[in-house]
Motif scaffolding. Structure first.
Motif, PDB file in Angstrom:
ATOM      1  N   LEU A  25      -4.884  -3.081   5.227  1.00 45.57           N
ATOM      2  CA  LEU A  25      -5.084  -1.715   5.168  1.00 45.57           C
ATOM      3  C   LEU A  25      -4.150  -1.068   4.752  1.00 45.57           C
ATOM      4  O   LEU A  25      -2.785  -1.506   4.652  1.00 45.57           O
ATOM      5  N   GLY A  26      -4.254   0.343   4.377  1.00 45.67           N
ATOM      6  CA  GLY A  26      -3.548   1.492   3.874  1.00 45.67           C
ATOM      7  C   GLY A  26      -3.631   2.588   4.553  1.00 45.67           C
ATOM      8  O   GLY A  26      -4.900   2.906   5.490  1.00 45.67           O
ATOM      9  N   HIS A  27      -2.898   3.399   4.527  1.00 46.13           N
ATOM     10  CA  HIS A  27      -3.158   4.777   4.692  1.00 46.13           C
ATOM     11  C   HIS A  27      -1.834   5.202   5.843  1.00 46.13           C
ATOM     12  O   HIS A  27      -1.282   6.230   5.803  1.00 46.13           O
ATOM     13  N   HIS A  72      -8.798   1.805   3.452  1.00 49.89           N
ATOM     14  CA  HIS A  72      -7.905   2.683   3.588  1.00 49.89           C
ATOM     15  C   HIS A  72      -8.430   3.832   4.515  1.00 49.89           C
ATOM     16  O   HIS A  72      -9.036   4.633   4.393  1.00 49.89           O
ATOM     17  N   SER A  94       0.923  -1.225  -0.130  1.00 53.79           N
ATOM     18  CA  SER A  94      -0.263   0.060  -0.010  1.00 53.79           C
ATOM     19  C   SER A  94       1.032   1.226  -0.052  1.00 53.79           C
ATOM     20  O   SER A  94       2.095   1.120   0.113  1.00 53.79           O
ATOM     21  N   CYS A 124      -3.339   2.993  16.364  1.00 54.98           N
ATOM     22  CA  CYS A 124      -2.029   2.527  15.576  1.00 54.98           C
ATOM     23  C   CYS A 124      -1.243   3.834  15.588  1.00 54.98           C
ATOM     24  O   CYS A 124      -1.499   5.063  16.047  1.00 54.98           O
ATOM     25  N   TYR A 129      -1.256  -3.320   8.589  1.00 53.03           N
ATOM     26  CA  TYR A 129      -0.895  -2.128   7.547  1.00 53.03           C
ATOM     27  C   TYR A 129       0.699  -2.734   7.114  1.00 53.03           C
ATOM     28  O   TYR A 129       1.634  -3.139   7.723  1.00 53.03           O
TER      29      TYR A 129
END
Length: 381
Positions: free
Chosen positions: A213-215, A177, A8, A183, A228
C-alpha cells in the motif's frame, strides 16, 4: 527464496515551509535506496504511488527518478510502480510499452482486463496486480454494470473482478494507493475526499497474500495482509515520532516481512523550551535538522527566528506560547489581546535587554513612555 522490496510515497520535489526537500530526497536515493538495492538484490521493487509531489514535477525531481530507473535497469532489477493521487498520471507513464520491455512497469490508469505482472523463481509463481490511484468516474466507466457510489464500491468491484480470475497456485500481490479504514494518517497527506467515502474496508484485501500500500506516511499494517511502507522521509512535524523504513517481503516456504530502517540526512523534529535555553543548546550543539520550535517564555522574545537560525539553520517554524496565550481557539489570532498580560514597560524592558543587550535607564523609560502616550493621543484623534 524470492525477495520483493516495497516502498512508496517518495514525493520527489516536495517543499516544506518553502524549503525544498530535493537534497534530502537525493541523499535517500543515492546513499540509501540504490546502495540497498545493489546489496540486497531483490527480485523486484514495488513503488506504491506518489512518486512525485505534484502533477507537474520539477525537472530535478524527474531527473532523480530517471536515475532510479536507469540504475535498476543496469542492475537487472525489475520495477513495478503505480501512480498516486499526487502524480500526474499521464506525464509519469510516458513510453510505458518500451519501458515494460526493460523490466519497468508504470501503471497509471485503471484497466479492467490488465494481466498481472508475473515472476517465477524456484518453481514459485508470483502475480503482482498494480492498481493505480483512480477517480470514481474512471471506476464507473470501467464497471458500468456496477452501482458505484463511493470508493468502497469501486474497490469491491475491481478486487472482486481480479480475484475471480486469479491463478489459485500463484502467490498474489496487490499494489494500491488508498486509505484503508482504521489506519493512522499524518498532516502531510492530502485526503482523497471528505469523510468516510474516501476509505476502503480492510476486509476487501483478504483475498491477496500481500498488499503493498501507498498513500499513508506512517509505516503500519492494514488488515490481515496489507502493509503501508510509509514515506521514506518525514514530511510534516507530526511525523517526528515515525520510524521510517522500507519493507522487504521474503517469499519461501513461509512468508516474512522485514523492515529496513531509513536513517535520513537530516531528521525532522520539534524542540520546546525557554528561548535562552534553546539558544544555549544551539550554541553547544548546532543542528541542521528540520526543526519547529515552541517557546515557553511568558514574556516576549524579539527576532527569535533570526537568533536561533544562527545555530539551527533549518528552523522552519516557531510558535510562542506567550503570543498564543488567551487566544480563543475558534476566533483566530488577536495580537492585541494576546499582549494584555504584559505592560508597555515590561515589553520595553524586555526589548532593551534582548535586542540592545543593556538594562534600560530611567531616561530610556521616560522617553519610551512619552512616545507611547503621544502614539495613543494620535490614535484617538
Amino acid at each position: 527464496m524470492l525477495r520483493i522490496l516495497h516502498t512508496s510515497d517518495w514525493h520527489l520535489g516536495k517543499t516544506i515551509y518553502g524549503k525544498s526537500m530535493l537534497p534530502d530526497q537525493e541523499y535517500f536515493i543515492e546513499q540509501i535506496f540504490l546502495p540497498l538495492v545493489k546489496q540486497e538484490r531483490p527480485d523486484c521493487v514495488l513503488l506504491a504511488g506518489d512518486i512525485y509531489d505534484r502533477q507537474i514535477a520539477p525537472v530535478e525531481a524527474i531527473r532523480l527518478f530517471d536515475r532510479v530507473i536507469s540504475t535498476l535497469n543496469r542492475e537487472n532489477i525489475p520495477l513495478v510502480a503505480i501512480t498516486g493521487n499526487h502524480d500526474g498520471a499521464d506525464r509519469v507513464a510516458v513510453g510505458t510499452s518500451l519501458l515494460e520491455k526493460q523490466g519497468v512497469v508504470l501503471a497509471n490508469r485503471l484497466e479492467r482486463d490488465r494481466k498481472p505482472v508475473e515472476f517465477i523463481k524456484e518453481g514459485r509463481r508470483i502475480h503482482i496486480y498494480p492498481l493505480p490511484y483512480f477517480e470514481l468516474e474512471q471506476a464507473r466507466a470501467c464497471y458500468p454494470d456496477q452501482a458505484i457510489k463511493q470508493l468502497q464500491d469501486a474497490y469491491a468491484a475491481i478486487l472482486g473482478d481480479i480475484q475471480e480470475n486469479m491463478d489459485p497456485d500463484a502467490f498474489h500481490i496487490l499494489m494500491a494507493h488508498c486509505f484503508i479504514a482504521g489506519c493512522t494518517v499524518s498532516d502531510s497527506e492530502n485526503p482523497l475526499s471528505v469523510g468516510g467515502s474516501a476509505q476502503v474496508g480492510s476486509q476487501l484485501l483478504d483475498g491477496f497474500d500481500y498488499v503493498a500500500l501507498g498513500h499513508l506516511h506512517a509505516p503500519q499494517k492494514a488488515g490481515k495482509t496489507g502493509r503501508y511502507s510509509g514515506s521514506p522521509l518525514k514530511y510534516s512535524f507530526d511525523e517526528s515520532h515515525h520510524k521510517k523504513s522500507m519493507v522487504m517481503l521474503e517469499i519461501g516456504e513461509e512468508v516474512y516481512t522485514r523492515l529496513i530502517p531509513i536513517i535520513p540526512q537530516r531528521d525532522m523534529r520539534e524542540i520546546k523550551g525557554p528561548f535562552s535555553e534553546l539558544l544555549e543548546k544551539g550554541k553547544a550543539e548546532p543542528s541542521d535538522d528540520y526543526l519547529f520550535a515552541t517557546l515557553t517564555d511568558q514574556t516576549p522574545v524579539y527576532l527569535p527566528m533570526e537568533q536561533l537560525r544562527a545555530y539551527y539553520p533549518n528552523l522552519l517554524g516557531l510558535r510562542s506560547e506567550w503570543m498564543m496565550a488567551g487566544i480563543p481557539s475558534q476566533v483566530g489570532f488577536d495580537q492585541e489581546n494576546s499582549h494584555k498580560k504584559q505592560t508597555d514597560k515590561e515589553i520595553f524592558d524586555a526589548f532593551m535587554r534582548q535586542i540592545c543587550e543593556m538594562e534600560p535607564t530611567q531616561e530610556d523609560e521616560n522617553s519610551f513612555r512619552c512616545a507611547r502616550e503621544r502614539e495613543k493621543r494620535e490614535e484617538m484623534a
